[in-house]
Motif scaffolding. Sequence first.
Motif, PDB file in Angstrom:
ATOM      1  N   ASN A 265       0.811  -1.229   0.000  1.00 50.63           N
ATOM      2  CA  ASN A 265       0.000   0.000   0.000  1.00 50.63           C
ATOM      3  C   ASN A 265       0.839   1.272   0.000  1.00 50.63           C
ATOM      4  N   ASP A 266       2.142   1.138  -0.161  1.00 53.60           N
ATOM      5  CA  ASP A 266       3.018   2.310  -0.272  1.00 53.60           C
ATOM      6  C   ASP A 266       3.869   2.084  -1.520  1.00 53.60           C
ATOM      7  N   VAL A 267       3.352   2.528  -2.662  1.00 49.26           N
ATOM      8  CA  VAL A 267       4.054   2.281  -3.930  1.00 49.26           C
ATOM      9  C   VAL A 267       4.204   3.562  -4.726  1.00 49.26           C
ATOM     10  N   TYR A 268       5.022   3.489  -5.745  1.00 52.45           N
ATOM     11  CA  TYR A 268       5.164   4.560  -6.716  1.00 52.45           C
ATOM     12  C   TYR A 268       3.770   4.949  -7.231  1.00 52.45           C
ATOM     13  N   GLY A 269       3.492   6.246  -7.286  1.00 57.09           N
ATOM     14  CA  GLY A 269       2.161   6.717  -7.685  1.00 57.09           C
ATOM     15  C   GLY A 269       1.718   6.195  -9.048  1.00 57.09           C
ATOM     16  N   GLY A 270       2.642   6.093  -9.973  1.00 57.52           N
ATOM     17  CA  GLY A 270       2.315   5.614 -11.318  1.00 57.52           C
ATOM     18  C   GLY A 270       1.900   4.147 -11.316  1.00 57.52           C
ATOM     19  N   THR A 271       2.435   3.380 -10.380  1.00 60.65           N
ATOM     20  CA  THR A 271       2.057   1.964 -10.257  1.00 60.65           C
ATOM     21  C   THR A 271       0.607   1.876  -9.800  1.00 60.65           C
ATOM     22  N   TYR A 272       0.281   2.687  -8.808  1.00 63.01           N
ATOM     23  CA  TYR A 272      -1.105   2.746  -8.334  1.00 63.01           C
ATOM     24  C   TYR A 272      -2.048   3.129  -9.484  1.00 63.01           C
ATOM     25  N   ARG A 273      -1.657   4.153 -10.245  1.00 67.89           N
ATOM     26  CA  ARG A 273      -2.492   4.633 -11.358  1.00 67.89           C
ATOM     27  C   ARG A 273      -2.684   3.539 -12.420  1.00 67.89           C
ATOM     28  N   LEU A 274      -1.601   2.861 -12.781  1.00 67.60           N
ATOM     29  CA  LEU A 274      -1.703   1.803 -13.798  1.00 67.60           C
ATOM     30  C   LEU A 274      -2.612   0.670 -13.325  1.00 67.60           C
ATOM     31  N   PHE A 275      -2.456   0.282 -12.053  1.00 68.26           N
ATOM     32  CA  PHE A 275      -3.250  -0.842 -11.538  1.00 68.26           C
ATOM     33  C   PHE A 275      -4.729  -0.469 -11.445  1.00 68.26           C
ATOM     34  N   GLU A 276      -5.017   0.651 -10.754  1.00 71.46           N
ATOM     35  CA  GLU A 276      -6.419   0.965 -10.434  1.00 71.46           C
ATOM     36  C   GLU A 276      -7.163   1.691 -11.550  1.00 71.46           C
ATOM     37  N   ARG A 277      -6.445   2.479 -12.351  1.00 69.13           N
ATOM     38  CA  ARG A 277      -7.129   3.288 -13.368  1.00 69.13           C
ATOM     39  C   ARG A 277      -7.076   2.657 -14.747  1.00 69.13           C
ATOM     40  N   VAL A 278      -6.135   1.721 -14.965  1.00 70.89           N
ATOM     41  CA  VAL A 278      -6.066   1.046 -16.266  1.00 70.89           C
ATOM     42  C   VAL A 278      -6.469  -0.424 -16.118  1.00 70.89           C
ATOM     43  N   TYR A 279      -5.713  -1.178 -15.334  1.00 67.10           N
ATOM     44  CA  TYR A 279      -5.966  -2.628 -15.308  1.00 67.10           C
ATOM     45  C   TYR A 279      -7.241  -3.043 -14.582  1.00 67.10           C
ATOM     46  N   ALA A 280      -7.712  -2.219 -13.642  1.00 65.36           N
ATOM     47  CA  ALA A 280      -8.987  -2.557 -12.996  1.00 65.36           C
ATOM     48  C   ALA A 280     -10.106  -2.585 -14.039  1.00 65.36           C
ATOM     49  N   ARG A 281      -9.975  -1.759 -15.091  1.00 64.47           N
ATOM     50  CA  ARG A 281     -10.983  -1.732 -16.162  1.00 64.47           C
ATOM     51  C   ARG A 281     -10.971  -3.008 -17.001  1.00 64.47           C
ATOM     52  N   TYR A 282      -9.868  -3.749 -16.933  1.00 61.70           N
ATOM     53  CA  TYR A 282      -9.768  -4.995 -17.689  1.00 61.70           C
ATOM     54  C   TYR A 282     -10.035  -6.212 -16.801  1.00 61.70           C
ATOM     55  N   GLY A 283     -10.634  -5.965 -15.644  1.00 59.65           N
ATOM     56  CA  GLY A 283     -11.073  -7.087 -14.819  1.00 59.65           C
ATOM     57  C   GLY A 283     -10.029  -7.667 -13.887  1.00 59.65           C
ATOM     58  N   LEU A 284      -8.941  -6.946 -13.648  1.00 57.22           N
ATOM     59  CA  LEU A 284      -8.008  -7.403 -12.609  1.00 57.22           C
ATOM     60  C   LEU A 284      -8.431  -6.776 -11.280  1.00 57.22           C
ATOM     61  N   HIS A 285      -8.193  -7.499 -10.185  1.00 62.07           N
ATOM     62  CA  HIS A 285      -8.562  -7.018  -8.853  1.00 62.07           C
ATOM     63  C   HIS A 285      -7.312  -6.862  -8.009  1.00 62.07           C
ATOM     64  N   PHE A 286      -7.298  -5.798  -7.215  1.00 60.91           N
ATOM     65  CA  PHE A 286      -6.102  -5.476  -6.429  1.00 60.91           C
ATOM     66  C   PHE A 286      -6.442  -5.354  -4.948  1.00 60.91           C
ATOM     67  N   SER A 287      -5.592  -5.954  -4.101  1.00 60.11           N
ATOM     68  CA  SER A 287      -5.688  -5.730  -2.657  1.00 60.11           C
ATOM     69  C   SER A 287      -4.432  -4.992  -2.226  1.00 60.11           C
ATOM     70  N   TRP A 288      -4.642  -3.823  -1.612  1.00 60.86           N
ATOM     71  CA  TRP A 288      -3.521  -2.977  -1.175  1.00 60.86           C
ATOM     72  C   TRP A 288      -3.254  -3.257   0.297  1.00 60.86           C
ATOM     73  N   VAL A 289      -2.094  -3.807   0.606  1.00 54.89           N
ATOM     74  CA  VAL A 289      -1.844  -4.225   1.987  1.00 54.89           C
ATOM     75  C   VAL A 289      -0.521  -3.674   2.511  1.00 54.89           C
TER      76      VAL A 289
END
Length: 377
Positions: free
Chosen positions: A98-122
């Motif tokens: 849950n403490d990552v490079y901002g661009g990693t967060y953006r790619l995961f949640e704003r791009v890949y979440a739209r393609y049906g991947l799910h993320f748990s931030w821990v």
Amino acid sequence: MSDYHFDTLTIHAGQEPDPTTGAIMPPIYQTSTYVQPAPAEHKGYEYSRTDNPTRTALQDCFAALEGAKYGLAFASGMATTDTILRLLKPGDHVVVGNDVYGGTYRLFERVYARYGLHFSWVDLTDLDAVKAAFTPQTRLLWLETPTNPYLALADIEALAQLAPDGVIVAVDNTFASPALQQPLKLGAHIVMHSATKYLGGHSDVVGGILATNDAELYEQLKFLQNAVGAVPAPLDCFLVLRGIKTLSVRMERHCENAMKIARFLEDHPAVKRVYYPGLESHPQHELAKRQMRAFGGMVSIILENEAVAKLMVTRTKLFSLAESLGGVESLIEHPYSMTHASTADSDIAVNPALVRLSVGIEHVEDLMADLQQALTD
Ligand SMILES: *Cc1c(COP(=O)(O)O)cnc(C)c1O
């Protein structure tokens, strides 16, 4: 070659003097295609998206530094992360710190979440929380250590052991560089970097790179590198390769300077808190000593409030106000409004009073004097 020490590998791995001319540096093969003697017959190179000799030299050199069999270079750190995410399919689940490079967060949640991947931030420092986050759909554990910007550590060995079979363990090793830590030796399956940072080291190129020892993963990633096509230009490969030659000596000075600056800031009355893995006050100092050869060039501090933080970053003269890190010159920035702005409204937003320093390799007394004047009213 792999019998040589790390410092020797940075200069020689993946590179032989050119057999016809004797050129000691690998040429910049500025070519898109290669002449073939007959259809489908070639000398290992047919088209530069697929392979380019300057890229091959960089990939082989970098792989040696991470103690890996295979390396793959990309146009940026984000293009590298993107390619790794493409190993997954819709419905798959990712456990990520849950403490990552901002661009990693953006790619995961704003791009890949739209393609049906799910993320748990821990919180990766909480092994029970990580264990509880795995589901039968989990395919990837994404670690960044030390983290950006809090410089928290993830115990790579413990987390790799904890990951269930079939979960790929990937480590973003940008902040440490292979000079300080080699995640594949601690059980990770893939290690990746923004080569823009310490590997390039001179703030003159954007690039990304990964390494693995797993032949099957390599085949899939190599397929994606060519199929998706986010490849680096030959000149950019040359620049990273050139930067890597001084990685060991640069990192030594980065670490030495950052340690002195962290101690100086820890004693400074205007600084409420210093985050640096080399300080005894760092909650994971023992892990840092075990996992890292030295503690890196990044230092984060908490000041009185957001206004004071924003003022300080405009008052330094040697530390330039800029995004990015890992170059020979010192940089300063305000993550809340700059590198981490994409997380500002999320659960993983950073403290607005936080200032991040990328300590360069200038003389440390000049750097401390600059910080002193910037912190003085
Ligand atoms: C900069 C950075 C990235 C992204 O790399 P780019 O080369 O900017 O695409 C990824 N992870 C970390 C830790 C970074 O600092």
